[in-house]
Design an enzyme around this catalytic site. Structure first.
Site, PDB file in Angstrom:
ATOM      1  N   HIS A 268       0.685  -1.036   0.088  1.00 18.64           N
ATOM      2  CA  HIS A 268      -0.461   0.240  -0.057  1.00 18.64           C
ATOM      3  C   HIS A 268       1.114   1.177  -0.108  1.00 18.64           C
ATOM      4  O   HIS A 268       0.681   1.882  -0.605  1.00 18.64           O
ATOM      5  CB  HIS A 268      -0.777  -0.110   1.322  1.00 18.64           C
ATOM      6  CG  HIS A 268      -1.430   1.391   1.231  1.00 18.64           C
ATOM      7  ND1 HIS A 268      -1.196   2.751   1.604  1.00 18.64           N
ATOM      8  CD2 HIS A 268      -3.279   1.126   1.245  1.00 18.64           C
ATOM      9  CE1 HIS A 268      -2.880   2.616   1.964  1.00 18.64           C
ATOM     10  NE2 HIS A 268      -3.724   2.468   0.865  1.00 18.64           N
ATOM     11  N   GLY A 269       1.768   1.014   0.835  1.00 19.71           N
ATOM     12  CA  GLY A 269       2.937   2.671   1.106  1.00 19.71           C
ATOM     13  C   GLY A 269       2.410   3.783   1.822  1.00 19.71           C
ATOM     14  O   GLY A 269       2.993   4.634   2.445  1.00 19.71           O
ATOM     15  N   ASP A 270       0.940   3.503   2.630  1.00 23.20           N
ATOM     16  CA  ASP A 270       1.107   5.111   2.900  1.00 23.20           C
ATOM     17  C   ASP A 270      -0.220   4.466   4.231  1.00 23.20           C
ATOM     18  O   ASP A 270      -1.549   4.334   4.311  1.00 23.20           O
ATOM     19  CB  ASP A 270      -0.146   5.818   2.182  1.00 23.20           C
ATOM     20  CG  ASP A 270       0.015   7.504   3.416  1.00 23.20           C
ATOM     21  OD1 ASP A 270       0.834   7.558   4.653  1.00 23.20           O
ATOM     22  OD2 ASP A 270      -0.931   7.905   2.792  1.00 23.20           O
ATOM     23  N   LEU A 271      -0.509   2.922   4.658  1.00 21.65           N
ATOM     24  CA  LEU A 271      -1.050   2.672   5.158  1.00 21.65           C
ATOM     25  C   LEU A 271      -1.482   3.373   7.469  1.00 21.65           C
ATOM     26  O   LEU A 271      -0.290   3.371   7.596  1.00 21.65           O
ATOM     27  CB  LEU A 271      -0.834   0.977   6.188  1.00 21.65           C
ATOM     28  CG  LEU A 271      -1.008  -0.103   5.321  1.00 21.65           C
ATOM     29  CD1 LEU A 271      -0.505  -1.652   5.393  1.00 21.65           C
ATOM     30  CD2 LEU A 271      -2.056   0.008   4.744  1.00 21.65           C
TER      31      LEU A 271
ATOM     32  N   ASN B  19      -6.700   6.321   6.727  1.00 26.52           N
ATOM     33  CA  ASN B  19      -6.640   5.545   4.596  1.00 26.52           C
ATOM     34  C   ASN B  19      -7.548   3.007   5.053  1.00 26.52           C
ATOM     35  O   ASN B  19      -7.282   2.874   4.236  1.00 26.52           O
ATOM     36  CB  ASN B  19      -5.305   5.018   3.912  1.00 26.52           C
ATOM     37  CG  ASN B  19      -5.112   6.494   3.491  1.00 26.52           C
ATOM     38  OD1 ASN B  19      -5.359   7.241   3.498  1.00 26.52           O
ATOM     39  ND2 ASN B  19      -3.667   6.532   3.454  1.00 26.52           N
TER      40      ASN B  19
END
Length: 316
Positions: free
Chosen positions: A199-202, A206
């Site tokens: 995901h990269g931005d957990l 979000n």
């Protein structure tokens, strides 16, 4: 409302638009914007195929590179530019790229957990934690977004020799509902990582808790009503979570390191945003271990990532 071929239907959508970046070279801006939009689209499609609950993609517009109105055809229509960019850069407009996504009715996990908090008082002299009756502390709502408020630090001058310090802190309530949400988060992340998507931005901002159904899209509800509805529904059913914002997502076919960093980012988000949520993080990792095919390798890497993070905090 949209009308197509004589059929009326209603869909509430979110248009996620990547705008033109004036500080970038025009050709680079077009290339990066299209590439990142396509990457997010692929991640959403692959997640849905893997059984991860994500917003439905209704459409995508990548045709941001068009002729300006002054160079359009007589009928006013804009046409796509082909060929060498340098031959057309003076007469082109870049409108950006858009993803048209399903509108999710509900609240974020962050908002829900912030509504499930309690105020505790820490006695630094005896190192005891005392739960304060919320009915006696109406300022709890104000303190929710202020984990350790300076206004809540009191000095007791009755005993000038000890100067006992008491602090009030808002902590997350650990109960059946919050644990159920954590369990579902772990299962969802396991499915996503098994599909080789990072995901990269957990963060808890979000991840959304879905309420209602598609038939309820025309219902007008205030934010407070929606949050109350969310709280009531979780107590009776398994929470329906939706993972959103795949703008930083990548394909990690064989990288357990990237998956471990994904988990570490979420772990830090819980630690900084939701004090006292250590048991919830443990439940997420427990559910993740039970569902992810390569959980042993990923969790082993997670321990290494944690140690590197601690060193960075200590030595900068």
């Amino acid at each position: 409302a949209t009308h197509t071929d004589g059929v009326d239907f209603k869909l509430m959508t979110i248009c996620k638009e990547r705008f033109k970046k004036s500080y970038r070279h025009s050709l680079l801006d077009v290339t990066l914007t299209k590439s990142r939009t396509k990457s997010e689209l692929r991640s959403l499609v692959r997640c849905r195929r893997a059984g991860v609950s994500v917003p439905v993609v209704y459409g995508v517009d990548l045709n941001g590179l068009t002729t300006s109105s002054s160079t359009s055809h007589d009928n006013g229509a804009k046409t796509s530019i082909k060929g060498n960019w340098d031959d057309h850069k003076d007469k082109c407009d870049w409108r950006g790229a858009c993803l048209f996504l399903e509108y999710i009715h509900g609240k974020t996990v962050r908002e829900y957990l912030e509504s499930r908090t309690k105020l505790v008082e820490l006695d630094t002299k005896t190192d005891r934690t005392i739960i304060i009756d919320q009915e006696e502390e109406p300022e709890i709502k104000k303190a929710r977004h202020d984990h350790i408020s300076k206004d809540n630090v009191r000095m007791s001058h009755e005993n000038h020799s000890s100067h006992e310090v008491e602090m009030k802190q808002t902590v997350t309530i650990i109960e059946e509902d919050t644990i159920a949400i954590s369990r579902e988060i772990g299962i969802m992340l396991a499915k996503m990582h098994d599909a080789n998507i990072v995901h990269g931005d957990l963060t808890t901002s979000n991840i959304m808790i879905r309420t209602g159904s598609k038939e309820d899209t025309s219902t007008d509800k205030s934010d407070n009503d929606t949050l109350t509805q969310t709280t009531k529904k979780i107590t009776t059913t398994t929470p329906k979570l939706v993972l959103i914002d795949f703008g930083l997502s990548t394909n990690a076919a064989s990288s357990h390191e990237e998956k471990a960093v994904d988990l570490y980012v979420l772990e830090r988000a819980f630690e900084t945003t939701h004090p006292g949520s250590e048991l919830l993080v443990q439940e997420i990792l427990r559910a993740y271990k039970g569902k992810c095919k390569h959980s042993d390798s990923v969790l082993q890497r997670l321990s290494q990532v944690r140690s590197r993070g601690r060193k960075r905090e200590c030595f900068g």
